[in-house]
Every structure is written in C-alpha cells, then in structure tokens.
Design a protein around this motif. Structure first.
Motif, PDB file in Angstrom:
ATOM      1  N   ASN A 162       0.895  -1.173   0.040  1.00 42.22           N
ATOM      2  CA  ASN A 162      -0.056   0.089   0.161  1.00 42.22           C
ATOM      3  C   ASN A 162       0.834   1.356   0.038  1.00 42.22           C
ATOM      4  O   ASN A 162       0.501   2.101  -0.849  1.00 42.22           O
ATOM      5  CB  ASN A 162      -0.884   0.063   1.179  1.00 42.22           C
ATOM      6  N   VAL A 163       1.862   1.368   1.101  1.00 42.13           N
ATOM      7  CA  VAL A 163       2.827   2.325   1.121  1.00 42.13           C
ATOM      8  C   VAL A 163       3.412   2.915  -0.112  1.00 42.13           C
ATOM      9  O   VAL A 163       3.473   3.921  -0.924  1.00 42.13           O
ATOM     10  CB  VAL A 163       4.005   2.232   2.010  1.00 42.13           C
ATOM     11  N   PHE A 164       3.986   1.455  -0.867  1.00 43.64           N
ATOM     12  CA  PHE A 164       4.540   1.753  -2.432  1.00 43.64           C
ATOM     13  C   PHE A 164       3.799   2.184  -3.363  1.00 43.64           C
ATOM     14  O   PHE A 164       4.327   2.971  -4.165  1.00 43.64           O
ATOM     15  CB  PHE A 164       5.108   0.223  -2.811  1.00 43.64           C
ATOM     16  N   LEU A 165       2.472   1.599  -3.458  1.00 45.01           N
ATOM     17  CA  LEU A 165       1.592   1.992  -4.565  1.00 45.01           C
ATOM     18  C   LEU A 165       1.281   3.413  -4.160  1.00 45.01           C
ATOM     19  O   LEU A 165       1.208   4.329  -5.303  1.00 45.01           O
ATOM     20  CB  LEU A 165       0.431   1.048  -4.454  1.00 45.01           C
ATOM     21  N   THR A 166       0.854   3.814  -3.052  1.00 39.95           N
ATOM     22  CA  THR A 166       0.418   5.196  -2.940  1.00 39.95           C
ATOM     23  C   THR A 166       1.344   6.075  -3.252  1.00 39.95           C
ATOM     24  O   THR A 166       1.210   7.169  -3.704  1.00 39.95           O
ATOM     25  CB  THR A 166      -0.217   5.464  -1.654  1.00 39.95           C
ATOM     26  N   GLY A 167       2.437   5.858  -2.643  1.00 41.27           N
ATOM     27  CA  GLY A 167       3.810   6.729  -3.003  1.00 41.27           C
ATOM     28  C   GLY A 167       3.849   6.964  -4.510  1.00 41.27           C
ATOM     29  O   GLY A 167       4.035   8.133  -4.858  1.00 41.27           O
ATOM     30  N   THR A 168       3.906   5.844  -5.118  1.00 42.89           N
ATOM     31  CA  THR A 168       4.002   5.907  -6.609  1.00 42.89           C
ATOM     32  C   THR A 168       3.137   6.717  -7.221  1.00 42.89           C
ATOM     33  O   THR A 168       3.415   7.845  -8.074  1.00 42.89           O
ATOM     34  CB  THR A 168       4.177   4.575  -7.320  1.00 42.89           C
ATOM     35  N   MET A 169       1.890   6.678  -6.777  1.00 40.62           N
ATOM     36  CA  MET A 169       0.639   7.417  -7.453  1.00 40.62           C
ATOM     37  C   MET A 169       1.009   8.716  -7.151  1.00 40.62           C
ATOM     38  O   MET A 169       0.701   9.672  -8.032  1.00 40.62           O
ATOM     39  CB  MET A 169      -0.367   6.936  -6.754  1.00 40.62           C
ATOM     40  N   ILE A 170       1.458   9.316  -6.037  1.00 40.76           N
ATOM     41  CA  ILE A 170       1.663  10.668  -5.749  1.00 40.76           C
ATOM     42  C   ILE A 170       2.673  11.130  -6.592  1.00 40.76           C
ATOM     43  O   ILE A 170       2.613  12.378  -7.235  1.00 40.76           O
ATOM     44  CB  ILE A 170       2.268  10.806  -4.259  1.00 40.76           C
ATOM     45  N   LEU A 171       3.690  10.390  -6.912  1.00 41.09           N
ATOM     46  CA  LEU A 171       4.867  10.930  -7.928  1.00 41.09           C
ATOM     47  C   LEU A 171       4.232  11.043  -9.479  1.00 41.09           C
ATOM     48  O   LEU A 171       4.504  12.059  -9.965  1.00 41.09           O
ATOM     49  CB  LEU A 171       5.963   9.806  -7.941  1.00 41.09           C
ATOM     50  N   ILE A 172       3.421  10.114  -9.697  1.00 33.58           N
ATOM     51  CA  ILE A 172       2.883  10.146 -10.924  1.00 33.58           C
ATOM     52  C   ILE A 172       2.047  11.174 -11.104  1.00 33.58           C
ATOM     53  O   ILE A 172       2.257  12.303 -12.202  1.00 33.58           O
ATOM     54  CB  ILE A 172       2.063   8.984 -11.277  1.00 33.58           C
ATOM     55  N   ALA A 173       1.464  11.675 -10.016  1.00 39.85           N
ATOM     56  CA  ALA A 173       0.332  12.938  -9.874  1.00 39.85           C
ATOM     57  C   ALA A 173       1.237  14.048 -10.082  1.00 39.85           C
ATOM     58  O   ALA A 173       0.956  15.200 -10.786  1.00 39.85           O
ATOM     59  CB  ALA A 173      -0.310  12.713  -8.789  1.00 39.85           C
ATOM     60  N   LEU A 174       2.410  13.944  -9.403  1.00 38.07           N
ATOM     61  CA  LEU A 174       3.290  15.381  -9.620  1.00 38.07           C
ATOM     62  C   LEU A 174       3.570  15.445 -11.012  1.00 38.07           C
ATOM     63  O   LEU A 174       3.850  16.616 -11.461  1.00 38.07           O
ATOM     64  CB  LEU A 174       4.464  15.140  -8.654  1.00 38.07           C
ATOM     65  N   VAL A 175       4.008  14.365 -11.789  1.00 41.88           N
ATOM     66  CA  VAL A 175       4.626  14.237 -13.110  1.00 41.88           C
ATOM     67  C   VAL A 175       3.423  15.013 -13.798  1.00 41.88           C
ATOM     68  O   VAL A 175       3.630  16.179 -14.688  1.00 41.88           O
ATOM     69  CB  VAL A 175       4.656  13.069 -13.625  1.00 41.88           C
ATOM     70  N   PHE A 176       2.145  14.548 -13.748  1.00 40.28           N
ATOM     71  CA  PHE A 176       0.926  14.907 -14.518  1.00 40.28           C
ATOM     72  C   PHE A 176       0.879  16.511 -14.071  1.00 40.28           C
ATOM     73  O   PHE A 176       0.475  17.534 -15.114  1.00 40.28           O
ATOM     74  CB  PHE A 176      -0.308  14.509 -14.153  1.00 40.28           C
ATOM     75  N   GLN A 177       0.981  17.058 -12.941  1.00 38.42           N
ATOM     76  CA  GLN A 177       0.774  18.336 -12.837  1.00 38.42           C
ATOM     77  C   GLN A 177       1.632  19.281 -13.280  1.00 38.42           C
ATOM     78  O   GLN A 177       1.420  20.276 -13.647  1.00 38.42           O
ATOM     79  CB  GLN A 177       0.792  18.427 -11.003  1.00 38.42           C
ATOM     80  N   TYR A 178       3.095  18.577 -13.290  1.00 40.21           N
ATOM     81  CA  TYR A 178       4.136  19.567 -14.051  1.00 40.21           C
ATOM     82  C   TYR A 178       3.511  19.920 -15.447  1.00 40.21           C
ATOM     83  O   TYR A 178       4.124  20.843 -16.027  1.00 40.21           O
ATOM     84  CB  TYR A 178       5.379  18.455 -13.888  1.00 40.21           C
ATOM     85  N   PHE A 179       3.004  18.823 -16.086  1.00 39.94           N
ATOM     86  CA  PHE A 179       2.416  19.038 -17.481  1.00 39.94           C
ATOM     87  C   PHE A 179       1.172  19.631 -17.624  1.00 39.94           C
ATOM     88  O   PHE A 179       0.469  19.595 -18.485  1.00 39.94           O
ATOM     89  CB  PHE A 179       2.549  17.689 -18.225  1.00 39.94           C
ATOM     90  N   HIS A 180       0.581  20.154 -16.483  1.00 45.68           N
ATOM     91  CA  HIS A 180      -0.664  20.967 -16.393  1.00 45.68           C
ATOM     92  C   HIS A 180      -1.923  19.961 -16.586  1.00 45.68           C
ATOM     93  O   HIS A 180      -3.058  20.378 -17.157  1.00 45.68           O
ATOM     94  CB  HIS A 180      -0.716  21.918 -17.312  1.00 45.68           C
ATOM     95  N   LEU A 181      -1.564  18.549 -16.423  1.00 42.66           N
ATOM     96  CA  LEU A 181      -2.931  17.662 -16.819  1.00 42.66           C
ATOM     97  C   LEU A 181      -3.546  17.638 -15.249  1.00 42.66           C
ATOM     98  O   LEU A 181      -3.493  16.369 -14.919  1.00 42.66           O
ATOM     99  CB  LEU A 181      -2.246  16.614 -17.481  1.00 42.66           C
ATOM    100  N   SER A 182      -4.269  18.671 -15.058  1.00 39.82           N
ATOM    101  CA  SER A 182      -4.554  18.700 -13.409  1.00 39.82           C
ATOM    102  C   SER A 182      -5.685  17.511 -13.363  1.00 39.82           C
ATOM    103  O   SER A 182      -5.859  17.228 -12.063  1.00 39.82           O
ATOM    104  CB  SER A 182      -5.025  19.954 -12.955  1.00 39.82           C
TER     105      SER A 182
END
Lengths: 620, 73
Positions: A9-29
């Motif tokens: 769970n920790v690994f999965l949710t951590g990864t998802m946050i990282l992916i979200a940050l990448v999307f945010q960087y590309f303004h795919l909010s």
C-alpha cells in the motif's frame, strides 16, 4: 484494505503521488487529481478504519485526527496535501513498526530459544512429547544438538551444554551426574538423562522471559512524567486547533495543528531506549528490572559487596583441622552432624569433608538450633554441642586457652575462617575453612573504582578474614562481623549520607541487604528463585566482570533516553513554532513528525550494539 | 480475581497500547489492564463474577488486534 499489505500500500500510494506530480508538471490537472484521490483513498482507508473502531469505543485516537485533517484538506481542495498526509502517516507507521521490531529483537531471540519438544523415557521406551507437557520427575533424554526441555538434575550421561540463553555464557559447560541443567540450554555434544525438577512456567528460563517482558514495559520515572504531559498535550492542541478555526477561519492552519497534535517521538522516546537497553542486557545474561532501575543503577556511587559467594567462590573447603582431646575424624563427625542440618556454606564445607573421608552421619542428635550469625547447637547422647564462631563461644562461656587463641589468630591471618566446636564449656577443636577469592574480583573492583565508584565490603566473617580478603582484592573499606540486620543498618547509614548504594550479593544469604539497597544486585541468579525475585539487577552467571558492564549499560541506556527526550521535546517545540509562523503545513508537519519518531527509534537501536569492550580498549 | 493474558497481533504503535488500556479498563469487571507493548501482550485483571474473558477477547478483535493465544491465572 486486506488485499494490499501495508508495505504494498505504501509503495503503491507513494508511486501514485509521484505520477500525479508529473501530471501536474505538465498541467494535466484532472489526471493528477484523479491519481491523488485514489492515493488518498487507498492510504487513508486503513487509517479511517482504525479511527472508526476507536471512536466506537469512545477513544480519540491519532488516526481520528489524521482522518479529520485529510478529509478537511480534501474539502478545501488541497488534494496533494491530503494524499501526502495519508501516505506519510502510513509510511511512518510502517517504518515505525519495522524499526521497533528491531528494538524488540533480543526478546524475540530469547523467545525463540524456548524448548519445544522433549524426549521422555517411559517404561523403557522413548517418546517425543511437547515440552509443555513434561511433568515433574519425568525422565528425559537429551542428545547432541537438542534443547533441554526442563530444569532438572542429571542422572546419567556426560555432555557439554551451552547455557548462553540463561547465563549469557558463550562457552559450553560440562555436565555429569548430579549437576543441575536448565531448560533452554542446548546440548553441544554427548548425551544426558535428566530428571525434571521444574517444568513449564517454573523453569528459570520461563522466569527470565517473564522478567524481561515485564521489565521492558516497566516505566521509567521520566517516562511517567512524559505520559502525563502527552495526556494534556493532545487535547490542548485540539482545542487550539478549534480556537484557531473559530477566530481566524484559517482551515489550513487549524488542520495542521491536528496533524502534529500527537507527540509521537516524545511518547516513545523513553520506552524504546529502555527496551533496547534491557534487551542488550538480557542477551548477556543480565536482567535489569525496568526503566526505573536502569535510571537508578546509572546513578550509583557506592557498590557494597557481600564477601562469601560474591567476592569469593562461595565454595569453602576445609583446609586444616585441629582436634583437642579427640581424633580428627571424631571432631569432623560431630561437627558435620550438626552442620548437616544447617544451610550455611561453611557448614556444607564440613559436611562435604566428612563425606570425602567416608564418615557416616547417623541422625542421633536432638534439640537442633540455629543461632543466626553465630552457629548451631544440638544435643548428642545427652551432651550439649555447639559449633560456630567466637561469638557463640562467648555466649556459652567457653574458654579458649592462650595457645589455641594464637592458633586461631594465625589461621585467620591467612584469610581462613575458624569454625569452633565445643562440648559443654570445653573447646574440642577448630576446623579451618578457606574460600578462594574469585580470580576476576580484583580486576572488577579496580574497574569499578576507575569508573568513579566507591567500593566497600560487608561480611559476617571476622575482622582478620575480612581484612585478608579485602587486601587481596584491593578494597579499602570493609566492615566485618556483621549480622544480616547490621548489614542493612550499614547500608541505611550510607544512604542517609546521600550515597546511592548498590548491594551485590548471591541473593540467598543477603536478601534483606539486597532489598534495602537502592539497587540490589544478585550474582549467579540462574536457578535461585529468591535471588531473581528480590534483586533489581540479576546477573544470571556468576561471572563478576558482568557487573561493571551492567552498570555501564545502565548509564548508556539512561544517556540514550535523555538524548531521545531532549530531541523529542525540541521537535515538539519546533513543530509548534513552525506551524504558528506558517513554515510547516499539513504534509511537511506530518513528515517532520514521522521523521522525528524514526530518529528516536534509530537512536535507541544503537544501544542494541552497545558493548563496552570497545570503550575499555580506548581507555587503556 | 483472575488475570487473563492475551497474546495479540498487530500492536504496532505505543499509543495503541494506551488506547487499549483505556478501553479495556472501562469494561465490566476489569480492575487493571496492563499492555506489555514489547511482548505484544495484554494482561487484564478482572473479577470473574462480574466480567467475562470472552467478551474481552471480542473487544480486542473489534479493535483490530487478533488474539493469538490466551492464558488465565
């Protein structure tokens, strides 16, 4: 979330946050938000679940506060904060559990040593049974590599036994007929047939386990204070959070307070150090009974030793016999008869000597009495016999001739104890008994003195023997001819002068003194229940050099605890200030909080590796 | 007066220990609760004429701690 382990769970949710940050960087909010929502949900659900369980039972848990903070953050649109707080909380508790496991590892190691099976011999046949089903008087067979399943006496066989689990002694000990063996010890090679004398919960091994378990959760003084503080701290911060919300309408600030409201590092700061310290001791055959005793042991400045069995081997032997008006064997026979009923180590030496000489001891004595601190008396064939020290002779008005007095003094000057036997008022002989000084005693005392301790010796033995032994070991201050209650008196005197006194004894003959001292220390505790119960520190083996080690360990543990407390207080203060000046927000607050908890645990783990050989090397 | 010792699973944080102590001490018949956090044990002294140990077990389960074994003395 049973389909995900905590780690996954920790690994999965951590990864998802990282992916979200990448999307945010590309303004795919939209995509970023979706990932954050799922992450919050996954990481949050175990937290919500736990919070709900406790609310149900009217307990406000940290999980509830985190839940409120996460939901609050979600509603004000701080999706990243919500996801990060849930993730960090989960990560923190995951790492906490993993590292805390380490601090308990010594206890687990000990638990793993418990014997599981026993090979019982019944009607000439061998049978394997569970160790817990062994009964008293069962005959058990133990072979190479097997664990001894009960405390007992060897009735047959010859083997080397590793008793490290009980005494901390790494070298195997040889056991043959009549020797005592302990449950939990491992038979190195050879075989033994034993008769079970203590089984189940009564074995020394089980008692050690129980003691360590209790000790690790016995609170230190400073810990009790912290717990009181924590009890008020959390509600106070919650109240503050509510007030902030009412007066400033600053939801972010108010939610941040909730996140930092549990002083986690503070709550565990003292317990983790104690667990690690006590665990370290247990591995070495040193039982320290809890946090408070650890703190007290760290403060000792006077170490008082009992002589017999502590500074000396406690295995006195008859070294000279002077009979007056009867043969040596007759003298030994009479004294041994009287002493066979006493528990005194000197008495046992005489009985052992009689046995060695093949003298039979029939029981024809009457009116046996023990005169505490003096000796014994009884009637044999209508004659009154007394056996004991000078004091006993004086009370019974026995006269000692000048030559005999000279002889006794000579013997005592050699460090021997003279046991006198008299019939009526007539002195019949003197049996000299000598108890060898432990080879490591002098070195141990030297170390204690080097560590700034004042070392004294208390003994019931006479002045001359005491002086001889004290001299040989290098103890300047000693008090001789003390009755048990006078030993207690002496300790109280020292305490009233402001000294913190540790009393070291064998825990059998000196129980009152051990109980009186600030810290009672028993040596050779394995197998003697009284010692294990009364003493505050029990050295399972009778190796003296464990004594300075255990005191140093207590000091190191106390120091570690203080470091943790100081650090944890600092973190609490910094977090509060940080939140107030708006440096710290939800996620960063959670991160600092979890980080501080981990640092406190990691600091305590250092204690597991504490070993003062390294220090000694540096000093010399 | 009896003492029951539960060996539990999942005691991962020291603050949980405090919560369990609070909850269990509030139960019927319970005189004292001691959570041995490091040994993962919950010791409850209770009056057997008032309280019931199987109820205590149920509550521990409800709180999310699986009881692995128990011993009454």
């Amino acid at each position: 979330m049973k389909f995900l382990s905590k780690g996954q769970n920790v690994f999965l949710t951590g990864t998802m946050i990282l992916i979200a940050l990448v999307f945010q960087y590309f303004h795919l909010s939209i995509l970023a938000d979706a990932f954050l929502w799922v992450s919050t949900f996954l990481a949050g659900s175990p937290i919500f679940k736990k919070a709900f369980r406790f609310v149900f039972l009217k307990v406000i848990s940290i999980e509830l506060l985190v839940t409120i903070a996460v939901i609050g953050a979600f509603f004000i649109g701080e999706f990243l904060e919500a996801a990060a707080v849930s993730f960090l909380f989960l990560l923190g508790s995951y790492l906490e559990a993993r590292t805390l496991e380490k601090t308990r590892s010594s206890l687990k190691l000990l638990l793993d040593q418990a014997p599981l099976e026993a090979r019982i011999i019944k009607n000439g046949e061998q049978q394997m049974i569970a160790a817990e089903n062994v009964n008293l008087k069962d005959i058990l067979l133990i072979q190479s590599g097997e664990k001894i399943p009960a405390d007992g006496k060897v009735i047959e066989g010859d083997a080397f036994v590793n008793e490290a689990a009980i005494t901390g002694e790494p070298l195997p000990v040889r056991k043959t007929a009549d020797d005592k063996v302990f449950s939990g010890a491992i038979l190195d090679n050879g075989y033994l047939k034993i008769e079970a004398e203590k089984v189940g919960e009564d074995t020394t091994f089980s008692k050690i386990l129980q003691l360590v378990e209790e000790a690790q959760d016995t609170k230190a003084k400073s810990q009790r204070f912290i717990e009181k503080f924590a009890v008020y701290y959390t509600p106070a911060i919650i109240l503050l959070s509510i007030l902030v919300f009412i007066f400033t309408k600053d939801i972010r600030l108010s939610l941040t307070f909730l996140v930092i409201s549990c002083p986690g590092a503070l709550v565990i700061s003292a317990p983790v150090s104690i667990v690690a310290g006590i665990g370290n001791g247990a591995k070495q055959g040193i039982l320290i009974k809890g946090g408070e005793m650890t703190e007290k042991a760290a403060k000792l400045n006077v170490i008082a030793f009992d002589k017999t069995g502590t500074l000396t081997m406690g295995k006195p032997q008859v070294v000279a016999i002077q009979a007056i008006g009867l043969s040596q064997n007759e003298l030994v026979e009479v004294t041994a008869k009287l002493e066979s009923l006493s528990e005194h180590p000197l008495g046992r030496a005489i009985v052992a000597d009689a046995e060695k000489k093949g003298i039979l001891l029939d029981e024809d004595l009457k009116d046996f009495r023990v005169h505490k601190g003096m000796g014994v008396s009884a009637t044999i064939h209508h004659a009154n016999w007394i056996v004991g020290n000078r004091e006993l002779l004086k009370v019974n008005q026995v006269e000692i001739s000048k030559e005999t007095e000279q002889y006794i003094q000579n013997e005592e000057n050699k460090g021997r104890t003279a046991v006198m036997a008299a019939c009526g008022q007539e002195l019949k002989g003197i049996i000299s008994i000598s108890d060898q000084v432990r080879p490591e005693a002098a070195e141990t005392v030297k170390q204690l003195i080097a560590n700034g301790k004042k070392v004294i010796m208390l003994t019931g033995d006479n002045e001359r023997t005491a002086s001889f032994v004290a001299n040989e070991i290098g103890i300047d201050e000693y008090y001789a001819s003390l009755l048990p209650e006078q030993k207690v008196q002496k300790l109280k005197e020292l305490q009233s002068k402001g000294f913190k006194v540790g009393m070291v004894g064998d825990g059998i003959n000196d129980t009152p003194a051990i109980a009186t001292a600030d810290v009672g220390i028993a040596m050779g505790g394995a197998g003697t229940d009284a010692a294990m119960e009364t003493a505050d520190i029990v050295l399972m083996s009778d190796r003296m050099e464990k004594l300075p080690y255990s005191l140093n360990l207590a000091r190191a543990t106390t120091r570690n605890m203080k470091q943790n407390l100081f650090f944890a207080c600092l973190v609490v203060a910094l977090l509060l200030v940080g939140v107030l000046i708006k440096w710290v927000y939800l996620a960063s607050g959670m991160m600092l909080h979890e980080l501080s908890v981990l640092i406190v645990i990691l600091n305590a783990i250092r204690l597991l590796k504490y070993n003062d050989h390294y220090r000694k090397g540096v000093q010399s | 007066m009896k003492t029951i010792t539960f060996q539990v699973d999942g005691l991962t944080c020291p603050s949980c220990a405090q919560h369990i102590e609070k909850v269990m001490t509030g139960q019927k018949g319970v005189q004292e609760t001691k959570v041995l956090y490091n040994a993962q044990k919950v010791k409850i002294s209770f009056d057997e004429t008032v309280g019931n140990s199987s109820e205590y077990e149920e509550i521990l389960n409800k709180l999310g701690y699986d009881v692995k074994s128990q011993k009454i003395a």
